[in-house]
Write an enzyme that holds these catalytic residues in place. Structure first.
Site, short mmCIF file in Angstrom:
data_model
loop_
_atom_site.label_atom_id
_atom_site.label_comp_id
_atom_site.label_asym_id
_atom_site.label_seq_id
_atom_site.Cartn_x
_atom_site.Cartn_y
_atom_site.Cartn_z
N LYS A 78 2.23 8.28 20.18
CA LYS A 78 3.44 7.99 19.40
C LYS A 78 3.00 7.08 18.26
O LYS A 78 3.05 5.85 18.36
CB LYS A 78 4.48 7.32 20.31
C1 LIG Z 1 8.64 13.45 18.45
C2 LIG Z 1 9.36 12.95 19.67
N1 LIG Z 1 9.47 13.73 20.74
C3 LIG Z 1 10.10 13.32 21.84
C4 LIG Z 1 10.65 12.05 21.93
C5 LIG Z 1 11.34 11.65 23.18
O1 LIG Z 1 10.56 10.76 23.91
P1 LIG Z 1 11.19 9.63 24.83
O2 LIG Z 1 12.10 10.31 25.78
O3 LIG Z 1 10.02 9.02 25.49
O4 LIG Z 1 11.91 8.71 23.92
C6 LIG Z 1 10.56 11.19 20.84
C7 LIG Z 1 11.10 9.83 20.89
O5 LIG Z 1 10.47 8.91 21.30
C8 LIG Z 1 9.89 11.64 19.68
O6 LIG Z 1 9.79 10.87 18.61
#
Ligand SMILES: Cc1ncc(COP(=O)(O)O)c(C=O)c1O
Length: 315
Positions: free
Chosen positions: A158
């Site tokens: 991330k």
């Molecule tokens: C590109 C992307 N995919 C999926 C998610 C969902 O992840 P999470 O449930 O850990 O927030 C996020 C957000 O964090 C994201 O930015």
């Protein structure tokens, strides 16, 4: 939604005034996008505030740092304590928590090794990401932008840089009048929204893309898979062709911000009956039950934040 200023931000182990949490324009992160971060919710339960899946989020933060060879001077538990401290001192919940690890001000040039690592934790009040009507379903489009191809930028990290791709998807959706866009991977399979994982239900089977389709290993994605498994719902992780979005009985997004948001149409083609589907509803009920404290936290997903007085904000 504008960021609401809080009193303090945690920086490398110390609480500093919100306005002092600045980085130099010549820092590595500003020039080359060298940051990894998390987005985490702190919910307001009858017993007080509690952070959702703190441990998993901070583990993912450290995993993102590892992928980018960033040495973080703090352990998972120290960063979790930092989040608790920040929420407690700012006295605001429910809130969104934003831990960031970045390459700061040091050397010129792309080589990041000589620039110092800075760790920040901010929090601020935050409500629904896609608006309060989103629980009933949103209208989305398929983006003309593809999600990061494997072995270009790591999709499992991330990182701030990945969100240039997310911004393209989001802006395209906004200018075309949609709440959100869905990006496909390089093989044309359903990948992600700009900040969410995508699920479909077809023939009563819950399907989502495997990590190999350039998706972030979402913590909410994992929560939904865990709940669905417990409810006895059949699950497949497999590549989902674009047209499956149109033919599915149900489609929904998952993410920290979006939580569980049903999709009622894709490219103006109605999904199922165009309202929230029964399986989405069942999973939502469990998820929101746990994060509101109405259902017991049977998975140990919530980390309580000890606070002196109850001071929730209405967001
Ligand atoms: C590109 C992307 N995919 C999926 C998610 C969902 O992840 P999470 O449930 O850990 O927030 C996020 C957000 O964090 C994201 O930015």
């Amino acid at each position: 939604m504008a960021i609401q200023k809080m009193s303090k931000i945690w920086h490398n182990g110390k609480l500093i005034p919100w306005d002092d949490a600045c980085v130099h324009v010549m820092s590595h992160v500003v020039n080359y996008g060298s940051s990894v971060f998390e987005g985490i919710r702190c919910y307001s339960l009858p017993k007080g505030p509690a952070i959702f899946r703190a441990s998993e989020h901070i583990q993912r933060l450290l995993d993102s740092a590892k992928i980018y060879r960033i040495d973080v001077d703090f352990t998972r538990d120290e960063i979790i304590s930092g989040m608790i401290e920040t929420i407690a001192v700012n006295g605001t919940w429910p809130c969104y928590i934003r831990p960031i690890v970045l390459r700061g001000y040091g050397q010129a040039g792309v080589n990041p090794f000589e620039s110092p690592t800075e760790v920040y934790i901010a929090n601020y009040p935050w409500g629904k990401y896609l608006g309060s009507d989103a629980e009933q379903g949103v209208d989305v489009c398929v983006s003309s932008w593809t999600r990061l191809a494997p072995n270009t930028l790591p999709a499992m990290a991330k990182s701030g840089a990945n969100y240039m791709n997310s911004q393209l998807i989001k802006m395209e959706a906004i200018v075309n009048g949609y709440a959100e866009g869905i990006a496909l991977d390089t093989n044309g399979y359903v990948s992600e929204g700009s900040g969410e994982n995508v699920f479909v239900v077809r023939g009563g089977v819950l399907q989502t893309a495997p990590l190999g389709n350039s998706v972030l290993p979402g913590i909410t994605r994992d929560a939904v898979l865990t709940i669905a498994r417990d409810l006895g719902i059949p699950i497949i992780e497999q590549g989902i062709p674009r047209e499956m979005l149109y033919l599915s009985e149900e489609v929904f997004f998952t993410g920290t911000a979006a939580e569980i948001t049903p999709v009622r149409s894709v490219d103006k083609i109605s999904v199922g009956t165009g309202t929230i589907g029964p399986l989405t509803k069942r999973i939502q009920k469990e998820f929101y039950g746990i994060v509101t404290g109405e259902i017991a936290d049977r998975y140990n997903w919530l980390t309580p934040v000890p606070v002196r007085s109850k001071q929730p904000v209405g967001v």
